[in-house]
Design a protein around this motif. Sequence first.
Motif, PDB file in Angstrom:
ATOM      1  N   GLY A 352       0.808  -1.203   0.000  1.00 14.90           N
ATOM      2  CA  GLY A 352       0.000   0.000   0.000  1.00 14.90           C
ATOM      3  C   GLY A 352       0.850   1.264   0.000  1.00 14.90           C
ATOM      4  N   VAL A 353       0.403   2.250  -0.786  1.00 17.02           N
ATOM      5  CA  VAL A 353       1.040   3.578  -0.843  1.00 17.02           C
ATOM      6  C   VAL A 353      -0.070   4.605  -0.636  1.00 17.02           C
ATOM      7  CG1 VAL A 353       2.729   4.989  -2.090  1.00 17.02           C
ATOM      8  CG2 VAL A 353       2.485   2.569  -2.657  1.00 17.02           C
ATOM      9  N   PRO A 354      -0.616   4.698   0.575  1.00 20.06           N
ATOM     10  CA  PRO A 354      -1.846   5.468   0.787  1.00 20.06           C
ATOM     11  C   PRO A 354      -1.682   6.970   0.653  1.00 20.06           C
ATOM     12  CG  PRO A 354      -0.972   4.703   2.887  1.00 20.06           C
ATOM     13  CD  PRO A 354      -0.168   4.039   1.818  1.00 20.06           C
ATOM     14  N   HIS A 355      -0.460   7.458   0.702  1.00 21.72           N
ATOM     15  CA  HIS A 355      -0.275   8.902   0.625  1.00 21.72           C
ATOM     16  C   HIS A 355       0.345   9.346  -0.708  1.00 21.72           C
ATOM     17  CE1 HIS A 355      -0.260   8.388   5.219  1.00 21.72           C
ATOM     18  NE2 HIS A 355      -1.460   8.747   4.804  1.00 21.72           N
ATOM     19  N   GLU A 356       0.196   8.497  -1.693  1.00 21.98           N
ATOM     20  CA  GLU A 356       0.614   8.837  -3.048  1.00 21.98           C
ATOM     21  C   GLU A 356      -0.285   9.937  -3.600  1.00 21.98           C
ATOM     22  OE1 GLU A 356       2.639   7.899  -6.914  1.00 21.98           O
ATOM     23  OE2 GLU A 356       3.068   7.362  -4.833  1.00 21.98           O
ATOM     24  N   ASP A 357       0.344  11.007  -4.115  1.00 26.38           N
ATOM     25  CA  ASP A 357      -0.403  12.049  -4.821  1.00 26.38           C
ATOM     26  C   ASP A 357      -0.503  11.667  -6.296  1.00 26.38           C
ATOM     27  OD1 ASP A 357      -0.372  13.345  -2.405  1.00 26.38           O
ATOM     28  OD2 ASP A 357       1.150  14.820  -2.979  1.00 26.38           O
ATOM     29  N   VAL A 358      -1.689  11.758  -6.856  1.00 26.95           N
ATOM     30  CA  VAL A 358      -1.911  11.353  -8.243  1.00 26.95           C
ATOM     31  C   VAL A 358      -2.589  12.497  -8.992  1.00 26.95           C
ATOM     32  CG1 VAL A 358      -2.993   9.673  -9.778  1.00 26.95           C
ATOM     33  CG2 VAL A 358      -2.169   8.946  -7.525  1.00 26.95           C
ATOM     34  N   ASN A 359      -1.925  12.976 -10.037  1.00 30.01           N
ATOM     35  CA  ASN A 359      -2.493  14.040 -10.882  1.00 30.01           C
ATOM     36  C   ASN A 359      -2.966  15.224 -10.047  1.00 30.01           C
ATOM     37  OD1 ASN A 359      -2.073  12.498 -13.232  1.00 30.01           O
ATOM     38  ND2 ASN A 359      -4.065  11.480 -12.996  1.00 30.01           N
ATOM     39  N   GLY A 360      -2.152  15.606  -9.080  1.00 31.27           N
ATOM     40  CA  GLY A 360      -2.459  16.770  -8.259  1.00 31.27           C
ATOM     41  C   GLY A 360      -3.419  16.510  -7.120  1.00 31.27           C
ATOM     42  N   LEU A 361      -3.918  15.287  -6.988  1.00 32.27           N
ATOM     43  CA  LEU A 361      -4.839  14.944  -5.904  1.00 32.27           C
ATOM     44  C   LEU A 361      -4.044  14.386  -4.729  1.00 32.27           C
ATOM     45  CD1 LEU A 361      -7.737  13.322  -7.955  1.00 32.27           C
ATOM     46  CD2 LEU A 361      -7.612  15.639  -7.024  1.00 32.27           C
ATOM     47  N   GLU A 362      -4.078  15.105  -3.617  1.00 35.02           N
ATOM     48  CA  GLU A 362      -3.241  14.772  -2.471  1.00 35.02           C
ATOM     49  C   GLU A 362      -3.739  13.511  -1.768  1.00 35.02           C
ATOM     50  OE1 GLU A 362      -1.551  17.011   1.576  1.00 35.02           O
ATOM     51  OE2 GLU A 362      -3.057  17.961   0.288  1.00 35.02           O
ATOM     52  N   ASP A 363      -2.783  12.632  -1.424  1.00 31.90           N
ATOM     53  CA  ASP A 363      -3.069  11.420  -0.647  1.00 31.90           C
ATOM     54  C   ASP A 363      -4.182  10.578  -1.256  1.00 31.90           C
ATOM     55  OD1 ASP A 363      -1.147  12.322   1.085  1.00 31.90           O
ATOM     56  OD2 ASP A 363      -2.535  12.969   2.638  1.00 31.90           O
ATOM     57  N   GLN A 364      -4.191  10.496  -2.576  1.00 32.22           N
ATOM     58  CA  GLN A 364      -5.182   9.649  -3.236  1.00 32.22           C
ATOM     59  C   GLN A 364      -4.878   8.179  -2.953  1.00 32.22           C
ATOM     60  OE1 GLN A 364      -5.912  10.501  -7.385  1.00 32.22           O
ATOM     61  NE2 GLN A 364      -6.688   8.447  -7.780  1.00 32.22           N
TER      62      GLN A 364
END
Length: 451
Positions: A352-364
């Motif tokens: 799990g990588v729960p605090h990955e930011d994706v396309n500008g969405l924080e902690d997606q």
Amino acid sequence: MRRHTSAALAATLLTAGLTPLALSAPASAAVAKHYDDFNGDGYRDVAYGHYFKGISGADGWEGGAVNVVYGKAGGLDTSRTQVVHQDSAGVPGTGEEDDMFGESISSADLNKDGYADLVVGNPMESVGSAQYRGSVTIVWGSRSGLSGGTNVTPKSGAGSYFGRDLATGDFNGDGSPDLAAIGGSEAWLYRGGFTKSGTTGSVSKIDKTGQGWYSSGLAAGKVNGDGKTDLVVLGEQFIDNKPVPRVWFLKGASGGLTSGASKTYTSAPWTAAIGDFNKDGYGDIAVGLPENNGGKGIVSVWRGTSSGPSGSMTYNQASSGVSGSPEADDNFGYAVSAGDTNGDGYADLVVGVPHEDVNGLEDQGGVHVFRGGSGGLDGARSSWIPQTVQGAADSHESFGYALRLRDVTGDGKADLGIGAADVSVLLRGSAGGPTTTGLTELPEMGGAFSD
């Protein structure tokens, strides 16, 4: 295994109610086939922390709870759920606002009656004048599901945050499940059998005597191929008066557990899982270290051998073939779980990588799947499961904060449970690994999965 979930997620989670439980077929008077089949019907059930609830309301409970979704032919029956808490009939104690009932969860057929039992840690429980003494409660399985409970008595020295983490397994190979529990920064081994009146087998402290060892987490599984369950203890050891993050392997033995090798890390081990990733007959130990390198995170895999773990490999988002790139505070390795998702005989690892930011969405957030093979895990055989499998892309979903691989559908392929702040899901295993076909939403999830 150790988890950091409740406090971070509580503010975003809502409460929900109880669905009546249907009765199942009777179980045989023998150890349950599955350690998570609470009603003895032959189907695996799933238990996890319920949405956090600090103040009692319409549902009549506070201070934490465990939600159980019962199994059926082909998977879970989300119309058959049960909420277990300290205000449930027959469960010891009283729910209080600062309790954390369900912060740690494990299960096994502890009294060998054919029904798996739920073991629940409440490390913040205050008892009399002893603030945060903690408690561990066995909620007993039965034909109608979980019913009634018995507290496990903490030994002297275990009386602070007792139940911080839990693990079950037959550590001495006598056919009776045993229980390991953290309390007072020490690990304790309770040997089976267990009774509803509160008796257990002998109890001993698991400690590196005189070596400044402090325990914080547990993981159980089979490493050296002798058939007994082994134990991995996460913690730290004071060396030259400085705390050093370490994990410690203990081999299952007829007397309980035998001390083995330790491994040192540069950041705290948060979680661990055991699986045979190269199908050599020995379990490998995957350790999640999400704080490593400024929170970018890594997973260290300690290879199993006939004499215990030896040698290791490290994986992160910079490993060849792995999707994404390591960034500060992604927390790769926040959760890990092992199981064979595609039925090829090799255990796979989910990270799990729960605090990955994706396309500008924080902690997606998101989840990496590393498939096992003849050489063990390989980034080239990894894949990425995005948060969007459970709905529209959104910030602060923390998708992947909790993970669990178990064959719930009974098809020989492990199904993947994924915790998220909004909608948690179960993905079925398939020949290609976890698939969104037949996805099941997990109701009212707000904590960790049972080990």
